[in-house]
Design an enzyme around this catalytic site. Structure first.
Site, mmCIF file in Angstrom:
data_model
loop_
_atom_site.group_PDB
_atom_site.id
_atom_site.type_symbol
_atom_site.label_atom_id
_atom_site.label_comp_id
_atom_site.label_asym_id
_atom_site.label_seq_id
_atom_site.Cartn_x
_atom_site.Cartn_y
_atom_site.Cartn_z
ATOM 1 N N ASP A 27 0.823 -1.214 0.000
ATOM 2 C CA ASP A 27 0.000 0.000 0.000
ATOM 3 C C ASP A 27 0.853 1.259 0.000
ATOM 4 O OD1 ASP A 27 1.032 -0.107 2.597
ATOM 5 O OD2 ASP A 27 -0.820 -0.846 3.460
ATOM 6 N N ASN A 68 -6.593 -1.972 14.584
ATOM 7 C CA ASN A 68 -8.025 -2.245 14.374
ATOM 8 C C ASN A 68 -8.233 -3.512 13.540
ATOM 9 O OD1 ASN A 68 -7.193 -1.402 11.884
ATOM 10 N ND2 ASN A 68 -8.753 0.180 11.611
ATOM 11 N N HIS A 70 -6.622 -4.280 10.669
ATOM 12 C CA HIS A 70 -6.392 -4.191 9.220
ATOM 13 C C HIS A 70 -5.097 -4.904 8.832
ATOM 14 C CE1 HIS A 70 -4.190 -0.029 9.634
ATOM 15 N NE2 HIS A 70 -3.284 -0.959 9.474
ATOM 16 N N GLU A 104 -9.232 -1.653 5.780
ATOM 17 C CA GLU A 104 -9.882 -1.255 7.028
ATOM 18 C C GLU A 104 -11.201 -2.005 7.215
ATOM 19 O OE1 GLU A 104 -7.980 0.527 8.878
ATOM 20 O OE2 GLU A 104 -8.084 2.650 8.382
HETATM 21 C C1 GLP Z 1 -0.039 0.208 8.644
HETATM 22 C C2 GLP Z 1 0.311 -0.390 7.274
HETATM 23 C C3 GLP Z 1 0.359 -1.854 7.393
HETATM 24 C C4 GLP Z 1 1.146 -2.173 8.647
HETATM 25 C C5 GLP Z 1 0.276 -1.935 9.842
HETATM 26 C C6 GLP Z 1 0.988 -2.070 11.186
HETATM 27 O O1 GLP Z 1 -1.111 1.014 8.608
HETATM 28 N N1 GLP Z 1 -0.564 -0.053 6.202
HETATM 29 O O2 GLP Z 1 0.960 -2.405 6.236
HETATM 30 O O3 GLP Z 1 1.537 -3.510 8.647
HETATM 31 O O4 GLP Z 1 -0.370 -0.706 9.687
HETATM 32 O O5 GLP Z 1 1.824 -0.990 11.444
HETATM 33 P P1 GLP Z 1 2.859 -0.967 12.631
HETATM 34 O O6 GLP Z 1 3.822 -2.072 12.367
HETATM 35 O O7 GLP Z 1 3.513 0.370 12.551
HETATM 36 O O8 GLP Z 1 2.117 -1.181 13.883
#
Ligand code: GLP
Length: 254
Positions: A81, A150, A152, A157
């Site tokens: 993404d 959440n 995702h 989402e």
């Molecule tokens: C983000 C990204 C995801 C990521 C997730 C966890 O929003 N879009 O690809 O894996 O949320 O993020 P973090 O590792 O900073 O907790």
């Protein structure tokens, strides 16, 4: 009682977990080099991935030069993404993230580390182009995933069905707050929309590695482990895949 849907790898400390996970990824990369038509890698961003990429880079830099050059020549990855509206060089965007944590250490060019064209005039067209580019490359082989607070994965989402493909999505307030770190700590500076691969493309991967660390993820991880598949918890669709590794540290296990 249904069988546990994931292959669980647990370590007390995050550093030990990253060693174990990077070792597995190193073996996947070795294997990929011996395949005639290897599928591209699927890569994730976020704080969880930073120590994992550091551990992987350290391993790969120990490879003999010819083998490393071979890896470099044959590297092809697709990120999950990126935020809509950020130029490729924007320090808050995921192109910069990937260059910082992986590309510059391994000598990978932008055409090898693919991301959605987030700055395109029409993001929907960019999402379709990204989906087609991935399909033309054979779909994802090994997919790395982090877990949003959440539930995702990528930027899928809740609510989100398993059939949803690559598209433009609206980011929730919770996600914008969670990801404010790359935007000076201000959730208002986080773009409101993103392009993400969908559960459809993620579930088509050959194997999936979901990495979850830290006490901040303990509550959502418990939900994932205890609840069946549902649109309210996008990561729960991973239960249907059959080849998902869940890499967790003690803090995330709670
Ligand atoms: C983000 C990204 C995801 C990521 C997730 C966890 O929003 N879009 O690809 O894996 O949320 O993020 P973090 O590792 O900073 O907790």
């Amino acid at each position: 009682m249904t069988a546990f849907p994931f292959q669980l790898v647990q370590r007390d400390e995050p550093a030990a977990l990253m060693q174990a996970c990077s070792h597995h990824l190193e073996q996947c990369l070795q294997q990929r080099l011996s395949e005639p038509n290897p599928r591209p890698l699927g890569l994730a961003t976020g704080r969880t991935m930073e120590p994992l990429y550091a551990a992987l880079v350290a391993r790969l830099q120990r490879w003999p030069q010819p083998q490393l050059q071979h890896l470099r020549r044959h590297w092809l990855s697709f990120n999950l993404d990126d935020y809509v509206g950020l130029e490729a060089g924007d320090p808050s965007g995921y192109f910069s993230y990937m260059q910082k944590h992986l590309g510059q250490h391994l000598g990978l060019g932008p055409e090898q580390l693919c991301l959605p064209q987030a700055a395109a005039a029409d993001p929907q067209v960019a999402a379709e182009a990204y989906q087609q580019r991935l399909a033309a490359a054979g779909g994802v082989g090994v997919q790395l995933l982090g877990l949003g607070s959440n539930g995702h994965v990528g930027f899928n989402e809740p609510p989100c069905g398993a059939e949803m493909g690559c598209r433009v999505v609206q980011l929730s307030a919770a996600t914008r707050a969670q990801n404010a770190g790359l935007f000076g700590g201000d959730p208002q500076q986080v773009p409101q929309t993103a392009i993400t691969l969908g559960l459809k493309e993620i579930l088509e991967a050959t194997e999936i590695h979901l990495v979850v660390t830290g006490s901040g993820k303990a509550a959502i991880l418990q939900k994932l482990l205890n609840e069946g598949p549902s649109a309210q918890l996008p990561a729960s669709w991973l239960r249907q895949h059959g080849r998902v590794w869940l890499w967790v540290d003690r803090a995330a296990m709670g």
